[in-house]
Write a protein that holds these residues in place. Structure first.
Motif, mmCIF file in Angstrom:
data_model
loop_
_atom_site.group_PDB
_atom_site.id
_atom_site.type_symbol
_atom_site.label_atom_id
_atom_site.label_comp_id
_atom_site.label_asym_id
_atom_site.label_seq_id
_atom_site.Cartn_x
_atom_site.Cartn_y
_atom_site.Cartn_z
ATOM 1 N N GLU A 7 0.903 -1.117 0.174
ATOM 2 C CA GLU A 7 0.040 0.025 -0.034
ATOM 3 C C GLU A 7 0.888 1.369 0.013
ATOM 4 N N LEU A 44 7.372 3.567 3.128
ATOM 5 C CA LEU A 44 6.408 3.902 4.002
ATOM 6 C C LEU A 44 5.899 5.553 3.495
ATOM 7 N N THR A 45 4.753 5.643 2.756
ATOM 8 C CA THR A 45 4.585 6.998 2.191
ATOM 9 C C THR A 45 3.083 7.626 2.570
ATOM 10 N N TYR A 67 0.138 5.133 1.730
ATOM 11 C CA TYR A 67 -0.375 4.462 2.897
ATOM 12 C C TYR A 67 -1.306 4.896 3.564
ATOM 13 N N ASN A 100 -5.145 3.669 3.999
ATOM 14 C CA ASN A 100 -5.745 3.121 5.181
ATOM 15 C C ASN A 100 -6.317 3.892 6.262
#
Lengths: 417, 417
Positions: free
Chosen positions: A289, A404-405, A408, A412
């Motif tokens: 994600e 991790l961006t 994500y 979410n």
């Protein structure tokens, strides 16, 4: 099929691969409206008589009803003399749904069993999507007759699409092995994007082969590949309640049967299977994600393999490492931090850290000739290799993860809505 | 002082508290230009003769040189008959800087020792900031004379500012205990915002008291409070290489000395100390990088306290739980997922999950009377309580965390630049 606003991952392959047809395996997909509208969300897979089945499942203590059901069925034996089937829905995980969860599994697998004339004990099922909402299984049951009529050996690509949730592209991989007297084909599909951590980090994977191989050996071949594939990837350190891998061998290949994994053909089969598993696992990471970088973490020189795994996982799961990668910042100090927190034996003065083929740190200190500009330039690559040698022993583990961006967070913070 | 573009946390208190003066403790801060420009970045704290010192430190195996130095010094005894000092810099962690790291510590603590006439064995130091870059210790040494001249009993608030890195507000807390014959005062300052995980999740904390109490008892009182304060918070599951808490008791209070933690005044002192520790720990979470929600995770009914801790930490560290909270989504299915992955004993059918006083799930199933609208409305609060009862035993643990937002990505994808 990406959700509106979630573009296809920049790490996606150019196209879904041409999967070889596996004799004895047929697929059909339909739009049952379990939750999503305007897309397929149920897949039925029929596996011919005489197939051998193996599986691997999440270790979560809050496993979904269908996972428990699959495990119970497989524990009774993997020889599907009268054939087998797999029914999968996306949009609802049927997890934490109490006794009703098992009732839904019974309703769906029972309907498939009577429609196809297969014992319910060999009808496997998976559900993936939101946790804690009752599964409207009647919507799935309603389309089973239609699915059974449309079963097609060439339906794997459609199936790969129907099982997607937050995935932005369908995932498939294959291999061919030269057997004695003919080829052995392996083809698999997978889905997975978030809630991916290495205790069977798969979400859902189905792999088929026409090999002639008994269920026990098939399971052994499968187990031997998990450590370097689905148990070696992490997107967000969260473990799904639904993770399941089912591997079916139809025995329809013209090649001689495999009777040992030590024989040349047995070895070649296991290696090809592991390659397919690793490729599918990598595709899950490539669709992590919000991912914009595919990262290999290679840990060597640990006091034990278990220690190497701790270090690899600490790096691969670290939000600070993953955000630095997202920011294309060669912040190797955060690798030092992750090694330190891992709980593995480590000696600052024996640690070596490399990005690609550049040594950044060694002997407890920034490497001589360290070049920040070159390190920063390296971080602009879409595929990165981070190597850590602990200088203590022979323990090794490679893991794969993504960055991790903001993507994500986007995906979410509003998944259910 | 927030970095440009990183506004003050919405969870910050209205103002820095009025900390009581602790007789025997003086502070001075200066701008040494270690890395940051236009702000203070070095703090000197002098503690008068006869003080007793206790401490707690990160368990990281890649601890910074100053942490190792502090631990070695404290191991030799906490009675600072000739006084003690603490020198702190922000902007550079002096971690993973090889043998040069210890040389920097020696240079800085040696300069403080000779300036103040205190044995170097009782000069403690901390460095916080980027890992892996050599500390330009000469910049710190250069301002020590000036700092020594400006030492001031009222300098705690300035010190709380000088030790900040990505913190968006300075952190302080205090308590007063009625001793026999006078008051006992406790005042502390802390810094911490990211790289916060519960193996001494503090980054830096300095607590002072005028209590008359021997070093052994002081250490015992400190140790007793860690489990419900700095070892019970997490921002991002990453453990710093620099975490250090130093607690100094000057013995200048008019109150009678504390000779036991079981006596009424001993108990009251320990409780007040733990309250100050918890308050400082909460302030770190409130300044968690990008935080917009302050979340208490209360786990009860576990088979053991260790299991309760595993569950609390799995929930508090889960990126999927934390992004759901950021999105104000009452996605309790992700709590179920986190319980499942924790490794603790859990029985789906005995699990109860509450948000605030609302039961969302019980008996392995969505609660009767579950009201999605009410649950969603609850998520709009800035302070949230998530309770999980495992229904298995007496094990309990409460932890505190924050949500995972775009702000975290913003701050950490460009921290070094």
């Amino acid at each position: 099929m990406a959700k509106a606003g979630h573009p296809v991952s920049p790490l996606a392959p150019a196209a879904f691969p041409d999967l070889p047809v596996i004799d004895g395996v047929e697929f059909a997909s339909a739009a049952a409206g379990v939750k999503y509208q305007g897309r397929t969300d149920v897949t039925l897979i029929r596996i011919a008589e005489g197939a051998q089945i193996a599986g691997a499942f999440t270790k979560s203590s809050t496993r979904a009803a269908c996972v428990l059901d699959n495990q119970a069925k497989l524990a009774m034996g993997g020889s599907a003399d009268q054939g087998a089937a797999i029914i999968v829905n996306s949009g609802n995980a049927n997890a934490f749904t109490g006794a009703r969860g098992q009732e839904s599994v019974n309703a769906v697998t029972g309907a498939v069993a009577s429609e196809l004339g297969i014992p319910a004990a060999h009808v496997f099922s998976s559900s993936t999507g939101v946790i804690g909402e009752p599964l409207p299984h009647e919507r799935i049951v309603k389309v089973i007759g239609d699915l059974a009529r449309r079963l097609d050996r060439a339906g794997a690509a459609d199936a790969a699409r129907a099982i997607m949730t937050t995935d932005t592209f369908p995932k498939g991989a294959s291999a061919t092995v030269a057997g004695e007297g003919g080829e052995i084909r392996i083809a698999g599909i997978a889905k997975g994007s978030g809630m991916i951590a290495p205790d069977m980090a798969t979400m859902l994977v189905y792999i088929f082969t026409d090999a002639r191989i008994p269920a026990g050996l098939l399971q052994q071949a499968l187990d031997g590949g998990l450590g370097s594939s689905f148990n070696a990837i992490t997107v967000d350190s969260d473990t799904s309640t639904s993770d399941a891998l089912i591997l079916a061998a139809t025995g329809r290949s013209a090649a001689a049967g495999i009777t040992s994994l030590e024989s040349p053909v047995g070895q070649a089969f296991a290696e090809a299977l592991h390659r397919v598993m690793r490729e599918l696992a990598h595709l899950v990471v490539r669709d992590g994600e919000g991912a914009t970088k595919f990262v290999e973490i290679r840990v060597t020189g640990a006091a034990s393999d278990a220690d190497a795994r701790k270090v690899a996982r600490a790096i691969a799961d670290s939000p600070l490492v993953k955000t630095a990668i997202a920011g294309e910042d060669a912040n190797w100090g955060r690798i030092v931090m992750a090694v330190g927190k891992s709980g593995a034996s480590a000696d600052r003065d024996r640690l070596t850290i490399c990005f690609g083929d550049m040594i950044l740190a060694e002997n407890g200190w920034r490497a001589e000739g360290y070049d920040e500009g070159r390190a920063s330039a390296y971080m602009k690559n879409q595929e990165l290799l981070i190597s850590v040698d602990l200088g203590l022993g022979e323990g090794a583990q490679t893991m794969w993860t993504c960055d991790l961006t903001h993507g994500y967070i986007d995906i979410n913070a509003d998944y259910r809505s």
